[in-house]
Design an enzyme around this catalytic site. Structure first.
Site, mmCIF file in Angstrom:
data_model
loop_
_atom_site.group_PDB
_atom_site.id
_atom_site.type_symbol
_atom_site.label_atom_id
_atom_site.label_comp_id
_atom_site.label_asym_id
_atom_site.label_seq_id
_atom_site.Cartn_x
_atom_site.Cartn_y
_atom_site.Cartn_z
ATOM 1 N N SER A 49 78.638 77.867 62.850
ATOM 2 C CA SER A 49 77.251 78.303 62.987
ATOM 3 C C SER A 49 76.492 77.636 64.130
ATOM 4 O O SER A 49 75.502 78.173 64.602
ATOM 5 C CB SER A 49 76.482 78.090 61.685
ATOM 6 O OG SER A 49 76.191 76.729 61.492
ATOM 7 N N LYS A 92 71.318 72.847 61.478
ATOM 8 C CA LYS A 92 70.738 74.005 62.172
ATOM 9 C C LYS A 92 69.680 73.493 63.155
ATOM 10 O O LYS A 92 69.347 72.327 63.189
ATOM 11 C CB LYS A 92 70.058 74.979 61.198
ATOM 12 C CG LYS A 92 70.929 75.485 60.069
ATOM 13 C CD LYS A 92 71.975 76.458 60.508
ATOM 14 C CE LYS A 92 72.795 76.934 59.306
ATOM 15 N NZ LYS A 92 74.111 77.341 59.650
#
Length: 190
Positions: A49, A92
């Site tokens: 990710s 993230k």
């Protein structure tokens, strides 16, 4: 009276040796636990990710202290507890800040808030065109929420899916990437 010869070492008994080792182990635990839970903690990246910024298997040291004294900023890479399972940790990038409204169309983010005098089109040089998604989304954040997304938008399970991230779930930010040695860096993700 016979003084002990210089340089002679006394032998400790078994119980004395065990007490000394127990003292060393307990001291190490007392010192390391507060450091791990309040100052810095190791994490290993798992998943695609955050490609190409971070790759599976990279070893990070995460600063748990800074965000106790300052607020996270847009563009910061953070480690946090996943809102639907706080025993799981994610990494993230912060895209939206508390109180902002975000509009995402074809992978491009536009941000508006009462503190911004005009809408801004977010410049994201850390994303390649192959990592852009084709999402369409409008979201407004509360005063304690952040919007986070992975740098590899096509492979990231993030705020676009499970919603905004509450401030209380932010653990910290990576301050050192230690492994692999070829990727060694300070403040990786900047």
């Amino acid at each position: 009276m016979n003084p002990e010869p210089a340089g002679e070492v006394k032998k400790n008994g078994l119980w004395q040796t065990l007490r000394e080792w127990l003292f060393v182990i307990v001291s190490a635990i007392i010192i390391s636990i507060p450091i791990r839970y309040f100052i810095a903690e190791p994490f290993i990246v798992n998943g695609a990710s955050m490609d190409p910024t971070f790759a599976t298997g990279q070893f990070l040291i995460v600063d748990r202290l800074s965000y106790r004294f300052e607020e996270p900023k847009r563009g910061d890479v953070i480690v946090f507890q996943y809102p639907n399972n706080p025993s799981t940790y994610y990494i993230k990038r912060i895209i939206g800040l508390p109180g902002e409204s975000l509009h995402i169309k074809d992978g491009h983010v536009t941000i508006a808030s009462s503190t911004l005098h005009e809408e801004i089109n977010l410049d994201e040089p850390y994303i390649s065109s192959s990592h852009l998604s084709k999402d369409y989304l409008d979201v407004t954040l509360t005063d304690t929420e952040y919007f986070v997304m992975g740098d590899n938008r096509t492979q990231s399970y993030d705020s676009r899916v499970w919603g905004p991230l509450d401030r209380d779930l932010i653990v910290g930010r990576p301050i050192v990437r230690l492994f692999p040695i070829t990727s060694l860096s300070i403040l990786p993700g900047k």
